[in-house]
Motif scaffolding. Structure first.
Motif, short mmCIF file in Angstrom:
data_model
loop_
_atom_site.label_atom_id
_atom_site.label_comp_id
_atom_site.label_asym_id
_atom_site.label_seq_id
_atom_site.Cartn_x
_atom_site.Cartn_y
_atom_site.Cartn_z
N GLY A 146 32.01 50.37 43.81
CA GLY A 146 31.14 50.26 44.98
C GLY A 146 29.92 49.39 44.71
N TYR A 147 29.34 49.55 43.53
CA TYR A 147 28.19 48.72 43.15
C TYR A 147 28.60 47.25 43.06
N ASN A 185 26.24 61.75 34.18
CA ASN A 185 27.53 62.32 33.79
C ASN A 185 28.49 62.49 34.96
N SER A 186 28.04 62.16 36.18
CA SER A 186 28.93 62.26 37.33
C SER A 186 29.30 60.89 37.91
N ILE A 187 28.84 59.81 37.27
CA ILE A 187 29.19 58.46 37.75
C ILE A 187 30.63 58.17 37.35
N GLY A 188 31.41 57.73 38.33
CA GLY A 188 32.81 57.44 38.09
C GLY A 188 33.17 56.00 38.41
N TYR A 228 20.93 52.05 41.80
CA TYR A 228 21.74 51.82 42.99
C TYR A 228 22.66 53.02 43.25
N ILE A 229 23.35 53.48 42.21
CA ILE A 229 24.28 54.60 42.35
C ILE A 229 23.51 55.90 42.57
N ASN A 230 22.43 56.07 41.83
CA ASN A 230 21.51 57.19 42.02
C ASN A 230 22.18 58.56 42.01
#
Length: 92
Positions: free
Chosen positions: A76-77, A67-70, A61-63
């Motif tokens: 948001g998900y 290492n850049s997912i915050g 979903y975030i795609n």
């Protein structure tokens, strides 16, 4: 948009159409490692299945590179899921 395939029993008059997303090798490698760790830790098959399902869902979903997912990506998900009627249960 991804590829579409039809699935269902060969003689079924109702066929389900599912969208297939191409696999992301980075995500799949991490999921494999997480699965192995959960198996070693002794998680039940049901827990393992659900953890893997939700982990895969979040990543795709975030795609973004992992290492850049915050925090905002996760929020948001969760908002997306809540808008669609999912119950959000958070521990801790």
């Amino acid at each position: 948009m991804g590829n579409k395939i039809q699935s269902g029993a060969p003689n079924s008059s109702v066929k389900e159409i599912k969208e297939i997303k191409p696999e992301n090798p980075e995500f799949e490698n991490v999921l494999k490692e997480v699965r192995q760790e959960l198996i070693v830790e002794g998680y039940s098959a049901k827990t393992l299945k659900m953890y893997m399902l939700y982990s895969r869902e979040v990543m795709y979903y975030i795609n973004k590179p992992l290492n850049s997912i915050g925090k905002q990506d996760i929020v948001g998900y969760l908002a997306h899921k809540k808008e669609r009627g999912a119950q959000i249960l958070l521990l801790g």
